[in-house]
Design an enzyme around this catalytic site. Structure first.
Site, short mmCIF file in Angstrom:
data_model
loop_
_atom_site.label_atom_id
_atom_site.label_comp_id
_atom_site.label_asym_id
_atom_site.label_seq_id
_atom_site.Cartn_x
_atom_site.Cartn_y
_atom_site.Cartn_z
N GLU A 47 -7.01 -7.42 -1.10
CA GLU A 47 -7.67 -7.29 0.20
C GLU A 47 -9.12 -6.89 0.02
O GLU A 47 -9.43 -5.74 -0.28
CB GLU A 47 -6.95 -6.25 1.09
CG GLU A 47 -5.58 -6.67 1.54
CD GLU A 47 -4.99 -5.76 2.60
OE1 GLU A 47 -5.75 -4.94 3.18
OE2 GLU A 47 -3.78 -5.87 2.86
N GLU A 82 0.82 -1.22 0.00
CA GLU A 82 0.00 0.00 0.00
C GLU A 82 0.85 1.27 0.00
O GLU A 82 0.53 2.25 0.68
CB GLU A 82 -0.96 -0.01 1.20
CG GLU A 82 -1.96 -1.15 1.16
CD GLU A 82 -2.90 -1.19 2.36
OE1 GLU A 82 -2.48 -0.74 3.44
OE2 GLU A 82 -4.03 -1.65 2.22
#
Length: 844
Positions: free
Chosen positions: A258, A189
């Site tokens: 995710e 991320e």
């Protein structure tokens, strides 16, 4: 029965063909992994991947086989995990891979189950894990800044990544070696914050990608939320919804790393829940829109044992409202509903992977994606994105009623076998059943000294940063000083003001606890202003500063500090007394920690004091008691509602931080949760005004099979240990609900060994866990019942003998099914409506 239009279940031979090709969903462990813009290729075959995150250190090795088996039974074909750097490299070059951190053992269990594996090495992982998974010692290597173009950081990151890769290679775990690891991840991320790192951001991201590619693992590398991922590295999506995500190259497949089926918790907040209907909607939409790899983060959350929780203020429980709960039990209906979805998607695999796609719009909020292949296969996903209204869709000359915010799946472009809003799986109500501690040896206590025990570690004329001082070897740091008050002062109206960077502080004046305060998960900083009782002459001030997990992410997060920054006394004649630059003596940690008081075979010189009854409301107290192993096989937790805040151990194993901190009474809770519309963490919450976490998981494997177990508790601020109990996690109530217009196909039967595509009536299915039997039917109503499990209510339309019908099928058996048929309930009941059957049963 109902006059309302509903699908006619006439199943073509095409279903048989679908099953014959369903072997594509099985795992073949061999061959290189490549990709194009459509999908991954494993052993030169296109694959759909449905993956489940299970973090090995958040459970115990004895749980791993059951967790993996439950995931496989739930229809996934891959297991994903992070690699936890700070759990493995305890100091530079000092590696640990035992017990909960035995990565090879965990990966072997996944392999032996016949599942793929996705290894997210990071090694920065965030994950609500302490310090984002990066070792704290690395922050104190000269010249190091995390996650930027910093040579010391890059050197250690490369060294650890290489160590993990070589370990996996030695075990021949990569698919290119005939193993089961099909994807690996570097970084995590970073794209969302890359620009904040300025000139060091992009070069670091490109270096990380290049370093990973140089590892030569023979499977693709991914970078989640990395919008500028270079060629040969796949950028992926993390979100509640990823159907609209597009990779940064048409040559890369659409991967969702995710999908959050719930959310994490911080101490002092209410409990978030994501509806199963919405999760299923998001997954169906992702595959409808060309996705081919989807991972649930997390499928099993587990427990932040010991001091592994990050945040700060992340709870010890990492349950996450996941399909498998913290204790390893299937969360129903969520687990069951997603299992049916996975089975439905697998029946669509060949057209999804090989077919041509066509988009059909039925309106602004209704559409279908149709996939057809050269063999005549046809798959349709029909979506209604309207958040309020159902829609009648005419598709290929047939009428379909699509509920709001839902997707219907038609593996033959004719028959609906799954709709994301129609849950057929049973619901289970989980109870925590108290069991008193069976004490085999009376309580003992050890009292911590207020302030400096032994000699000070150092003395400074300033307030130091807590984390830089302890380097996270402990939650605790003592700050102590002394000052004098003139005899002529008015002592009745004095106050103390402490400004702190976080996370908590206890204030002791002349040995007595005066005040306690903490930050919270939204802001770890706080100010404490409190009346203070002083005496004329010399006064001793001792501050116990406490951390509650370190920052686990954000730009430059490693520089976020903790501890008091200003200490002042107000109300004196000459104005405020600023103690901030006084001489402060410091002591790192607690005396009990220094002598490993929590270990069964620790320091023999520990001066435990036996007591008939453990004292209550006493701060800074260690408690020890010997307890018997709870009977049976149910999963166990400690009920700590009677305690204040601290840590607990069983037989030397660190259970974690306990803190029954309540959430505010008005913390966004709702009586019902509407699945319709986009989910966000504050949408569906429960438990307002209640402790965020009451129960603390104690794995069965930590107990001695027979004999005594040593329970040790450190209480920071005061509680009543005599009221601590064990609780057993049990399912006593099971419920089911189905309507006549629910898909009637048994997706569990759809494999090449057991083919059954007959239509017929929808059914409710009930089953008691662990082989127990259904001993009574508490509620049953066929007609238009309302409510939910535990609070079902009869409607205006009701078949009066509903209970008898269900009892005949279900009493004294482990599982049963009841069709919503005219044979069971007649054909003259309340014409013109779609009827439903709601059942609540009690297990033995």
């Amino acid at each position: 029965m109902a006059n309302r239009s509903k699908p006619i279940f006439t199943y073509s031979l095409f279903f048989l063909f679908l099953l014959l090709i369903s072997h594509l969903s099985s795992v073949t462990l061999a061959g290189n992994v490549t990709y194009d813009g459509r999908s991954l290729f494993v052993s030169a075959q296109r694959r759909l991947v449905i993956s489940a995150s299970i973090h090995y250190p958040r459970s115990v090795p004895d749980m791993w086989p059951g967790l993996v088996a439950a995931a496989k039974e739930g229809g996934v074909n891959a297991i994903e995990t992070y690699v936890f750097w700070n759990g493995h490299e305890l100091s530079p070059g000092n590696y640990y891979f035992e017990d909960r951190f035995d990565l090879v053992k965990f990966a072997s269990i996944v392999r032996d189950a016949g599942l793929y594996m996705i290894l997210r090495i990071g090694p920065f992982i965030a994950a609500e894990w302490n310090f984002g998974g990066v070792p704290v010692w690395l922050h104190y290597v000269n010249g190091t800044t995390f996650r930027t173009n910093s040579e010391p950081f890059k050197s250690h990151m490369k060294s650890f990544t290489t160590y993990i890769v070589n370990m996996m290679k030695r075990e021949k775990f990569f698919a290119s070696q005939g193993g089961h690891i099909i994807l690996a991840q570097i970084e995590n991320e970073y794209g969302d914050i890359e620009r904040i790192y300025g000139e060091g951001g992009k070069p670091y991201a490109m270096w990380a990608a290049s370093m990973a590619l140089d590892q030569d693992i023979g499977v693709p590398w991914i970078m989640c939320q990395q919008y500028d991922a270079p060629d040969h590295v796949i950028n992926t999506c993390n979100s509640f919804y990823c159907d609209q995500f597009t990779p940064n190259s048409p040559n890369k497949p659409k991967i969702w790393t995710e999908n959050w089926p719930g959310w994490f918790q911080t101490f002092g907040t209410s409990n978030p829940h994501r509806p199963a209907e919405d999760i299923a909607f998001s997954v169906a939409r992702f595959f409808q829109k060309g996705g081919t790899v989807q991972n649930y983060y997390v499928y099993h959350g587990g427990t932040n044992f010991g001091r592994t929780a990050g945040g700060p203020f992340i709870t010890t429980s990492y349950d996450y409202d996941a399909p498998i709960d913290e204790y390893g039990l299937k969360r129903l209906p969520k687990w069951g509903h997603l299992k049916e979805l996975h089975n439905a998607i697998k029946l669509c695999e060949k057209p999804l992977l090989f077919g041509n796609s066509k988009l059909i719009k039925f309106g602004d909020l209704q559409e279908a994606n149709v996939y057809t292949d050269s063999s005549g296969g046809c798959v349709a996903f029909i979506a209604n994105i309207d958040e309020k209204k159902e829609k009648i869709i005419i598709f290929q000359n047939k009428s379909y009623i699509i509920p709001p915010w839902s997707v219907s799946i038609l593996p033959d472009c004719k028959n609906v076998i799954f709709n994301s809003a129609k849950i057929k799986s049973q619901t289970e109500i989980v109870e925590m059943v108290p069991e008193n501690l069976q004490i085999s040896e009376s309580w003992s206590i050890f009292q911590e000294k207020v302030g400096i025990w032994g000699k000070p570690d150092f003395v400074k004329n300033e307030l130091v940063d807590h984390i830089n001082t302890t380097k996270d070897t402990t939650d605790y740091l003592w700050y102590t000083t002394s000052f004098s008050i003139n005899s002529g002062e008015n002592l009745s109206n004095l106050s103390l003001l402490i400004e702190s960077k976080g996370h908590g502080v206890q204030v002791f004046v002349n040995g007595q606890l005066q005040a306690v305060n903490y930050g919270n998960g939204s802001d770890s900083k706080f100010n404490l202003k409190t009346p203070i009782t002083l005496k004329a002459g010399k006064n001793e001030l001792a501050l116990l500063s406490m951390t509650v997990g370190l920052q686990n992410g954000g730009p430059f997060y490693e520089w976020v500090g903790a501890g008091p920054t200003s200490v002042k006394i107000f109300g004196l004649k000459n104005g405020p007394l600023d103690l901030s630059s006084y001489s402060w003596a410091y002591k790192i940690g607690l005396e009990g920690e220094s002598i490993s008081i929590f270990k069964p075979y620790g320091n023999g010189d520990i001066n435990w004091k036996p007591v008939t009854k453990p004292p209550s409301n006493q701060p800074l107290t260690w408690y020890k008691v010997m307890v018997e192993t709870p009977s049976g096989n149910d999963q166990i937790a400690l009920d700590m509602q009677s305690m204040g805040k601290g840590q607990a151990w069983l037989n030397g194993y660190a259970i974690g931080r306990f803190w029954p901190r309540p959430s505010p009474p008005n913390d966004k809770c709702t009586n019902t949760c509407d699945y319709r519309g986009k989910f966000f963490p504050d949408k569906c919450r429960t438990g307002c005004g209640q402790p965020t976490q009451k129960w603390y998981h104690v794995p069965r494997s930590w107990f001695h099979p027979t004999g005594q177990n040593m329970l040790v508790i450190f209480e920071e601020k005061g509680g009543d240990p005599a009221k601590i109990t064990f609780v057993k996690r049990q399912v006593k109530t099971v419920c089911a609900f189905a309507s006549e217009d629910y898909p009637s196909v048994d997706l569990d039967s759809m494999d090449s060994n057991n083919v059954n595509f007959k239509g017929g009536s929808a059914k409710v299915h009930l089953s008691c866990p662990n082989g127990r039997i259904i001993k009574s039917v508490k509620f049953a109503s066929f007609g238009n019942p309302s409510g939910s499990c535990g609070v079902f209510m009869h409607g205006t339309c009701r078949y009066t003998n509903s209970v008898s019908v269900v009892e005949k099928a279900c009493l004294n058996v482990n599982n049963c099914e009841v069709p919503l048929s005219e044979e069971k309930f007649g054909n003259d009941l309340c014409g013109g409506i779609v009827k439903s059957l709601a059942v609540e049963a009690i297990c033995s």
